[in-house]
Write a protein that holds these residues in place. Sequence first.
Motif, PDB file in Angstrom:
ATOM      1  N   GLN A  80     -30.973 -25.128  61.708  1.00 45.40           N
ATOM      2  CA  GLN A  80     -32.411 -24.945  61.515  1.00 45.40           C
ATOM      3  C   GLN A  80     -32.619 -23.689  60.692  1.00 45.40           C
ATOM      4  O   GLN A  80     -32.026 -22.652  60.964  1.00 45.40           O
ATOM      5  N   LEU A  81     -33.465 -23.782  59.679  1.00 44.45           N
ATOM      6  CA  LEU A  81     -33.842 -22.654  58.838  1.00 44.45           C
ATOM      7  C   LEU A  81     -35.348 -22.462  58.961  1.00 44.45           C
ATOM      8  O   LEU A  81     -36.121 -23.396  58.729  1.00 44.45           O
ATOM      9  N   THR A  82     -35.749 -21.260  59.350  1.00 44.04           N
ATOM     10  CA  THR A  82     -37.164 -20.933  59.512  1.00 44.04           C
ATOM     11  C   THR A  82     -37.556 -19.898  58.468  1.00 44.04           C
ATOM     12  O   THR A  82     -36.861 -18.884  58.307  1.00 44.04           O
ATOM     13  N   ILE A  83     -38.644 -20.142  57.764  1.00 44.80           N
ATOM     14  CA  ILE A  83     -39.161 -19.224  56.750  1.00 44.80           C
ATOM     15  C   ILE A  83     -40.280 -18.408  57.398  1.00 44.80           C
ATOM     16  O   ILE A  83     -41.223 -18.971  57.961  1.00 44.80           O
ATOM     17  N   VAL A  84     -40.149 -17.083  57.312  1.00 45.05           N
ATOM     18  CA  VAL A  84     -41.079 -16.189  58.009  1.00 45.05           C
ATOM     19  C   VAL A  84     -41.714 -15.219  57.013  1.00 45.05           C
ATOM     20  O   VAL A  84     -41.055 -14.292  56.536  1.00 45.05           O
ATOM     21  N   PRO A  85     -43.002 -15.401  56.687  1.00 46.72           N
ATOM     22  CA  PRO A  85     -43.698 -14.416  55.870  1.00 46.72           C
ATOM     23  C   PRO A  85     -43.864 -13.132  56.682  1.00 46.72           C
ATOM     24  O   PRO A  85     -43.946 -13.180  57.912  1.00 46.72           O
ATOM     25  N   GLY A  86     -43.918 -11.993  56.008  1.00 46.90           N
ATOM     26  CA  GLY A  86     -44.054 -10.748  56.749  1.00 46.90           C
ATOM     27  C   GLY A  86     -44.755  -9.664  55.955  1.00 46.90           C
ATOM     28  O   GLY A  86     -45.005  -9.806  54.754  1.00 46.90           O
ATOM     29  N   LEU A  87     -45.057  -8.573  56.640  1.00 50.43           N
ATOM     30  CA  LEU A  87     -45.652  -7.399  56.012  1.00 50.43           C
ATOM     31  C   LEU A  87     -44.602  -6.346  55.675  1.00 50.43           C
ATOM     32  O   LEU A  87     -44.731  -5.650  54.662  1.00 50.43           O
ATOM     33  N   SER A  88     -43.593  -6.212  56.526  1.00 43.30           N
ATOM     34  CA  SER A  88     -42.587  -5.179  56.276  1.00 43.30           C
ATOM     35  C   SER A  88     -41.783  -5.509  55.024  1.00 43.30           C
ATOM     36  O   SER A  88     -41.841  -6.624  54.509  1.00 43.30           O
ATOM     37  N   ARG A  89     -41.069  -4.507  54.552  1.00 41.59           N
ATOM     38  CA  ARG A  89     -40.289  -4.655  53.312  1.00 41.59           C
ATOM     39  C   ARG A  89     -41.186  -5.069  52.144  1.00 41.59           C
ATOM     40  O   ARG A  89     -40.868  -5.978  51.393  1.00 41.59           O
ATOM     41  N   LYS A  90     -42.349  -4.439  52.090  1.00 40.78           N
ATOM     42  CA  LYS A  90     -43.324  -4.683  51.014  1.00 40.78           C
ATOM     43  C   LYS A  90     -43.816  -6.131  50.986  1.00 40.78           C
ATOM     44  O   LYS A  90     -43.968  -6.738  49.937  1.00 40.78           O
ATOM     45  N   GLY A  91     -44.048  -6.679  52.160  1.00 41.73           N
ATOM     46  CA  GLY A  91     -44.574  -8.038  52.247  1.00 41.73           C
ATOM     47  C   GLY A  91     -43.531  -9.119  52.022  1.00 41.73           C
ATOM     48  O   GLY A  91     -43.881 -10.240  51.645  1.00 41.73           O
ATOM     49  N   ALA A  92     -42.292  -8.796  52.293  1.00 42.64           N
ATOM     50  CA  ALA A  92     -41.203  -9.738  52.011  1.00 42.64           C
ATOM     51  C   ALA A  92     -41.203 -10.922  52.977  1.00 42.64           C
ATOM     52  O   ALA A  92     -41.542 -10.798  54.152  1.00 42.64           O
ATOM     53  N   THR A  93     -40.789 -12.044  52.446  1.00 38.94           N
ATOM     54  CA  THR A  93     -40.531 -13.230  53.250  1.00 38.94           C
ATOM     55  C   THR A  93     -39.050 -13.228  53.601  1.00 38.94           C
ATOM     56  O   THR A  93     -38.220 -12.865  52.780  1.00 38.94           O
ATOM     57  N   ARG A  94     -38.740 -13.607  54.834  1.00 40.88           N
ATOM     58  CA  ARG A  94     -37.343 -13.690  55.262  1.00 40.88           C
ATOM     59  C   ARG A  94     -37.088 -15.068  55.829  1.00 40.88           C
ATOM     60  O   ARG A  94     -38.028 -15.814  56.126  1.00 40.88           O
ATOM     61  N   SER A  95     -35.841 -15.409  55.990  1.00 39.85           N
ATOM     62  CA  SER A  95     -35.494 -16.655  56.660  1.00 39.85           C
ATOM     63  C   SER A  95     -34.602 -16.336  57.851  1.00 39.85           C
ATOM     64  O   SER A  95     -33.909 -15.319  57.873  1.00 39.85           O
ATOM     65  N   ILE A  96     -34.653 -17.228  58.822  1.00 43.97           N
ATOM     66  CA  ILE A  96     -33.836 -17.102  60.024  1.00 43.97           C
ATOM     67  C   ILE A  96     -33.038 -18.392  60.180  1.00 43.97           C
ATOM     68  O   ILE A  96     -33.603 -19.489  60.172  1.00 43.97           O
ATOM     69  N   VAL A  97     -31.736 -18.246  60.297  1.00 43.79           N
ATOM     70  CA  VAL A  97     -30.834 -19.377  60.514  1.00 43.79           C
ATOM     71  C   VAL A  97     -30.580 -19.484  62.018  1.00 43.79           C
ATOM     72  O   VAL A  97     -30.241 -18.495  62.660  1.00 43.79           O
TER      73      VAL A  97
END
Length: 153
Positions: free
Chosen positions: A71-88
Amino acid sequence: MTENPELTIRPATEADLPAIVAMLADDPLGATRESPEDLTPYVAALKRLADDPHQHVVVAVRGERVVGTLQLTIVPGLSRKGATRSIVEGVRVHADERGSGLGTRFIEWAVERSRQENCRLVQLTSDVTRTDAHRFYERLGFTASHVGFKLQL
C-alpha cells in the motif's frame, strides 16, 4: 507457458483479498492480528482505499497468481515547505517469491509512483523485530532516521 511468467503490478481488487490477507497473516506478527477466515473487514477497507485517490493498494501477479502486495499512501503536508510525502505500508511477498527480486521491484514501483505524485520524501516503518527487512530497506537507500511511536485505540 514459461517457467517464470512475467510479473505485473496492478491495483488490487476484491478478488485478490484472499491472497493478500493470507500474505499479511503469513508471519509471526501478522498471524496475531489478521483474520484470513473472515474477509468482511478487508472488503470494507479495500473499498474505502479504492475510493481515496491518495491510496494505492497494489498486487504483484505472476501468471494468474497474486505473489505480493503493498500500500502506498500520498500525504500532502505543510512541513518541508509544503512538501508531499508518501508512506509505504503492508509490503508482503509470498514465501515462494522471496529472494526473487520482487521486493526490490515493489519498492522501485513505490518510489517511481511517489515521484509521479510529486512527493519529496518516501517513508516507511518496519517493526523493530524485522531485522531482515531493515537490511533490505537500507540496501535500497532508506535510512533509519526516526523513532516511531504507536498508541493502540
